[in-house]
Structure formats: structure tokens, C-alpha cells
Design a protein around this motif. Structure first.
Motif, short mmCIF file in Angstrom:
data_model
loop_
_atom_site.label_atom_id
_atom_site.label_comp_id
_atom_site.label_asym_id
_atom_site.label_seq_id
_atom_site.Cartn_x
_atom_site.Cartn_y
_atom_site.Cartn_z
N UNK A 1 -7.92 -5.28 -0.57
CA UNK A 1 -8.94 -6.32 -0.49
C UNK A 1 -9.38 -6.69 -1.89
N UNK A 2 -10.10 -7.80 -2.04
CA UNK A 2 -10.54 -8.21 -3.38
C UNK A 2 -11.88 -8.95 -3.32
N UNK A 3 -12.61 -8.91 -4.45
CA UNK A 3 -13.92 -9.55 -4.51
C UNK A 3 -13.82 -11.00 -5.00
N UNK A 4 -14.98 -11.60 -5.28
CA UNK A 4 -15.05 -13.05 -5.54
C UNK A 4 -14.71 -13.43 -6.98
N UNK A 5 -14.36 -12.46 -7.81
CA UNK A 5 -14.03 -12.80 -9.20
C UNK A 5 -12.81 -13.71 -9.27
N UNK A 6 -12.81 -14.58 -10.27
CA UNK A 6 -11.74 -15.59 -10.38
C UNK A 6 -10.38 -14.95 -10.58
N UNK A 7 -10.35 -13.78 -11.24
CA UNK A 7 -9.06 -13.13 -11.52
C UNK A 7 -8.59 -12.26 -10.35
N UNK A 8 -9.45 -12.05 -9.34
CA UNK A 8 -9.13 -11.07 -8.29
C UNK A 8 -7.89 -11.42 -7.45
N UNK A 9 -7.73 -12.68 -6.98
CA UNK A 9 -6.55 -12.96 -6.13
C UNK A 9 -5.23 -12.65 -6.84
N UNK A 10 -5.11 -13.02 -8.13
CA UNK A 10 -3.86 -12.77 -8.86
C UNK A 10 -3.61 -11.28 -9.05
N UNK A 11 -4.68 -10.54 -9.36
CA UNK A 11 -4.53 -9.10 -9.57
C UNK A 11 -4.17 -8.42 -8.26
N UNK A 12 -4.83 -8.84 -7.15
CA UNK A 12 -4.54 -8.25 -5.83
C UNK A 12 -3.10 -8.55 -5.41
N UNK A 13 -2.63 -9.74 -5.72
CA UNK A 13 -1.25 -10.13 -5.34
C UNK A 13 -0.23 -9.28 -6.11
N UNK A 14 -0.48 -9.10 -7.41
CA UNK A 14 0.43 -8.29 -8.23
C UNK A 14 0.39 -6.82 -7.79
N UNK A 15 -0.79 -6.33 -7.49
CA UNK A 15 -0.96 -4.96 -6.99
C UNK A 15 -0.15 -4.79 -5.69
N UNK A 16 -0.28 -5.75 -4.79
CA UNK A 16 0.45 -5.70 -3.51
C UNK A 16 1.96 -5.69 -3.73
N UNK B 1 -8.45 1.88 10.83
CA UNK B 1 -7.06 1.64 11.24
C UNK B 1 -6.14 2.80 10.86
N UNK B 2 -6.76 3.92 10.41
CA UNK B 2 -6.02 5.14 10.07
C UNK B 2 -4.86 4.88 9.10
N UNK B 3 -5.18 4.19 8.01
CA UNK B 3 -4.21 3.92 6.95
C UNK B 3 -4.11 5.12 6.01
N UNK B 4 -3.09 5.08 5.14
CA UNK B 4 -2.90 6.18 4.18
C UNK B 4 -3.77 6.00 2.94
N UNK B 5 -4.27 4.78 2.75
CA UNK B 5 -5.09 4.54 1.56
C UNK B 5 -5.57 3.12 1.53
N UNK B 6 -6.42 2.84 0.55
CA UNK B 6 -6.95 1.50 0.37
C UNK B 6 -7.30 1.26 -1.08
N UNK B 7 -7.14 0.01 -1.52
CA UNK B 7 -7.50 -0.35 -2.90
C UNK B 7 -8.30 -1.65 -2.87
N UNK B 8 -9.47 -1.59 -3.48
CA UNK B 8 -10.33 -2.77 -3.61
C UNK B 8 -10.26 -3.26 -5.05
N UNK B 9 -9.94 -4.54 -5.21
CA UNK B 9 -9.94 -5.15 -6.55
C UNK B 9 -11.35 -5.69 -6.79
N UNK B 10 -12.09 -5.03 -7.68
CA UNK B 10 -13.47 -5.43 -7.97
C UNK B 10 -13.92 -4.82 -9.28
N UNK B 11 -14.84 -5.50 -9.96
CA UNK B 11 -15.53 -4.87 -11.10
C UNK B 11 -17.02 -4.82 -10.82
N UNK B 12 -17.39 -4.92 -9.54
CA UNK B 12 -18.78 -4.77 -9.11
C UNK B 12 -19.73 -5.64 -9.92
N UNK B 13 -20.58 -5.02 -10.75
CA UNK B 13 -21.60 -5.77 -11.50
C UNK B 13 -21.24 -5.90 -12.98
N UNK B 14 -19.98 -5.64 -13.34
CA UNK B 14 -19.57 -5.80 -14.75
C UNK B 14 -19.54 -7.29 -15.13
#
Length: 452
Positions: free
Chosen positions: A43-58, A86-99
Motif C-alpha cells: 500500500x502507499x500514502x498520498x505523497x507524490x512519489x509514492x505510486x512510482x516507488x510502490x510500483x517499483x517495489x512491487x 488475509x493471512x499474508x506472509x508480509x506487508x509493506x507500506x510506502x510512507x514517510x509519515x510526517x517527514x
């Protein structure tokens, strides 16, 4: 390759020099090789760079052979929820929170949404990124997964719908992602939401959402007063922390929220264990005991609290930094469950928010956390301990040093994440004493620091 984005608990850095799609793809590959995960939530947050980083991560995850379940734009807690639900093996969130807005990062979990930090895999992932990679014999597949409806159902399970009555609530998403969840919850609740900085916008037109900064609180406080609201809520960007304002627009210290939530939760469960951090404790101990629960102290920080909650099977855990953890939420932190519980309490009690808090502040006035930059933190902390432990009732080292007297106590600790020393002081129903001791300790810290 610059790997300075790898921190103690997660990844955070400037885009593109410290984190970018090329590095994100390698991180995805390394995550699979180190953890052996076959099914991973992204998943990813609302930062402008998040969709591209999440896509590359995927892409990296799939190249290493893992199936990716993409839950899209969301908050950190939805990755936690989806991974466990959903009993997955792991999860990754693309976010920098309040940075700052030109930063991004990642928060990683394993099975059951257990945190992956530097002491259980994050450093291995960092080191693996530097080695060459070969594609897995069979590529992972990609699937978009809709989790909002199951997540909303789960959130609503924490409150008794029959006890809710109409309230006006100001909610300030800070142009982060929280507004999307409020819009979904709104259909199921009798509340009227006054929406401030509501639209997700990675440009952060109203500043980076970090309500812990006093200068960021006025928008919420002013709206509460203007609208005559019962309370105000503000979130950080990935909404895993929430902050409260009473009906007078007063910001409520996170310490008093921990006690209130512990009390509300224990009323529902009829007892159980509550985990809290050692910075400020007396109010929490008092309320937990009165509600038939058992309070247990843990080192500050989400990885420590989550592990302790599992070890003790605790129903709730709270940190005064506005992180609240729930057993039924995979022992993870949520920025949505707390305000639902407090809204429920306001409906049930019929009292204004301020009256629920005032009595607690009077009983246990606290300094709030005060940060000081110190050249040699261990030396200063040791000197303070040597001086103040004489005649003390109790000295504890769960996190930094906590020193307790009959009618006041303090905790002094080094930050886990930045080069500062953090002080918290509280007293028993004696504001002048708390203020006097706070001033005295700060002066002593300054003196020791100047001595070098």
C-alpha cells in the motif's frame, strides 16, 4: 549505493537521492530473499512519489517470486490490517509519515503484521540490497485487492452502535489519507463531521501533517470553537497516530488519552492487561487498577510495545506519543480505533470531553515531553540519576531512568530516533511542584551539558 534511508524501525529518506524507484525495486527483491515471503500486501500514502516507488517495489517483489496484493492508496494501518486479516506472509507500506514532503519511506511487517525492524531482518534486507540479484524461476503475480469494506467493518466492531448519539466532530486529515476513511465511516455513524484540510494532496498545501507541532494545531482548534463541536481529531499523513482536542479547542496531551482509552477498553472486556510506556505512568496505573485491569510497563517504541502485548496477551497498549495498539487489530497501532472509542464514551457519559480530562489533569499534572539537545546524553543521564536517586522511593531502568518520590516522579531517556534527551515530569495533584521540579531538572541538565 546510498542506504542511509534504512533506520532502526523503518526506511525514510529524501527522494530521489536517498530513496527512488531503482532502490525500491532492489528492496522488494531483498525483502523476499530475506523473509521468504510468497504473498505480500503493498500500500502507499498520498505523497507524490509514492505510486512510482510502490510500483517499483512491487516489480522487485514479483521478480523475486512473491505474489503482490496491491491495496492502493491507504494508511499504514490498512497494510497491517490486510496482512493479518488475509493471512499474508508480509506487508509493506510506502510512507514517510510526517517527514518533509520531498521524503518517502517504507514500513515493513511479516506474518501476523509483526514489525520488521533492525533487530529482526531490516538490516539483513539492507545488506542484501548491495548484492547482485537473479530472477526467480517463476515470477510472482499481481492482484489489486479491495480492503476498505472489510477494514471499515472491523473498525465499527469496536463500538456499540446502539449507544451512539449525534455529535459534531471536527476532523483534520492534514491533506493526508485519513479523510478517505472518514468518508466511508460517515455513512454508518450518527455524527456530523466538519472536515478540515480533508482532500488527500501530496503537495501538502497546508504544511506536512504533524499535529504534535503546536503551530499545526490552530486549524483544528479554531474549527472546534467555530462549530461548537464535541471534539476535534487530527491525524498525521499515514494516520497511524491521532490527536485530540476537547470542546473548547484545547489540545489534549497523549498521556491522558492513554488512561481514557485503557478505561474505556477495560469496561468492555471486564479486565485484562494494558501495556504503557514509562514516561508518564501514575494516571494510567490509577485508571487501569480502578477498571479491574493490570498495567504493565514496556520500553517506548512500537516494536517493543507490540512484542510485549503479544507476550502478555494485552487488550490495549498506549504510548503518550499518540500511538495506540489493540489486540484485535493484530496488536498493531491504529489512528481510527481511538477516536471511535472516545466518541462512544462521550455519547455514553453525556459529559463534555473537557470534564473527562480535567479531573485527570488535576490528579496528575504533567510537564509534557520536553526535548533537549545534549552533547553527551549517557553522561548527563547518569549524573542526574546519581543526584536524584538519593532518597528516592523507586528507581527504574525500563527505558532511560525513571525516578519516583512520594508526590512526584520523572523519566529521562535518550530518543530512539534523534540526538536528543527527553524529559517527562508529573506530580500528585500539585501543579506548582511539577513546574518547580521540571525547571530544576532542565537547569541541572543545561549545567551538566555546559560542563561537558
Amino acid at each position: 549505493m546510498d542506504l542511509s534511508c534504512f533506520k532502526a524501525y523503518d526506511l525514510r529518506g529524501r527522494v530521489p537521492d536517498q530513496l527512488n524507484p531503482i532502490l525500491a525495486e532492489k528492496i522488494g527483491r531483498a525483502y523476499v530473499e530475506v523473509t521468504g515471503a510468497k504473498k505480500v500486501i503493498v500500500g502507499y500514502d498520498i505523497r507524490l512519489s509514492s505510486p512510482d516507488i510502490a510500483e517499483a517495489l512491487s516489480s522487485g517483489l514479483m521478480a523475486a517470486g512473491a505474489d503482490v496484493f496491491d491495496i492502493g492508496l491507504c494508511g499504514t494501518e490498512q497494510v497491517y490490517f490486510a496482512t493479518s486479516h488475509y493471512k499474508m506472509d508480509g506487508g509493506i507500506m510506502v510512507t514517510a509519515s510526517h517527514n518533509p514532503k520531498d521524503h518517502n519511506g517504507m514500513k515493513m511487517v511479516g506474518p501476523e503484521s509483526r514489525p520488521i525492524s533492525s533487530d529482526n531482518g531490516l538490516n539483513d534486507i539492507r545488506d542484501r540490497v548491495l548484492e547482485p540479484f537473479a530472477d526467480a524461476p517463476e515470477q510472482g503475480r499481481y492482484e489489486a485487492l479491495e480492503v476498505m469494506s472489510a477494514y471499515i467493518d472491523h473498525l465499527l466492531g469496536y463500538v456499540d452502535a446502539g449507544s451512539l448519539s449525534p455529535l459534531t466532530i471536527v476532523c483534520n486529515a492534514g491533506n493526508g489519507g485519513a479523510g478517505l476513511v472518514i468518508d466511508e465511516l460517515e455513512q454508518h455513524l450518527p455524527f456530523e463531521f466538519v472536515k478540515v484540510h480533508h482532500q488527500p494532496d501530496g503537495h501538502f498545501p497546508n504544511g506536512v501533517p504533524n499535529p504534535i507541532l503546536p503551530e499545526n494545531r490552530a486549524a483544528t482548534a479554531d474549527a472546534v470553537i467555530e462549530q461548537g463541536a464535541a471534539m476535534g481529531i487530527a491525524w498525521d499523513g499515514d494516520y497511524d497516530r491521532c490527536f485530540f482536542f476537547d470542546e473548547n479547542g484545547r489540545f489534549i496531551e497523549g498521556y491522558y488519552i492513554v488512561g481514557l482509552l485503557a478505561d474505556q477498553f477495560l469496561r468492555k472486556t471486564g479486565g485484562g492487561k494494558v501495556i504503557h510506556d514509562p514516561r508518564l505512568t501514575w494516571n494510567t496505573l490509577d485508571l487501569v487498577k480502578a477498571a479491574g485491569g493490570e498495567a504493565i510497563e514496556s520500553k517506548t517504541g512500537h516494536a517493543f510495545i507490540k512484542q510485549r502485548m503479544r507476550d502478555e496477551d494485552a487488550v490495549y497498549g498506549g504510548e503518550m506519543s499518540a500511538h495506540h495498539y489493540f489486540r484485535d487489530f493484530a496488536y498493531c497501532d491504529s489512528g481510527m480505533i481511538p477516536w471511535l472509542l472516545i466518541a462512544e464514551r462521550l455519547c455514553q457519559s453525556g459529559e463534555p470531553f473537557s470534564s473527562l480530562i480535567d479531573a485527570r489533569i488535576e490528579a496528575y499534572p504533567a510537564s509534557g515531553e520536553i526535548n533537549r539537545t545534549i552533547d553527551d546524553p549517557p553522561k548527563v543521564i547518569a549524573a542526574i540519576e546519581a543526584k536524584y536517586s538519593v532518597g528516592a522511593k523507586n528507581v527504574s531502568h525500563v527505558d532511560g531512568v525513571s525516578i519516583e518520590f512520594d508526590n512526584w516522579r520523572f523519566n529521562l531517556r535518550m530518543s530512539n530516533t534523534e540526538p536528543v534527551v527527553r524529559l517527562n515530569v508529573e506530580s500528585r495533584a500539585d501543579i506548582p511542584l511539577m513546574e518547580e521540579k521540571t525547571k530544576e531538572l532542565l537547569a541541572e541538565m543545561d549545567r551538566l551539558n555546559q560542563e561537558g
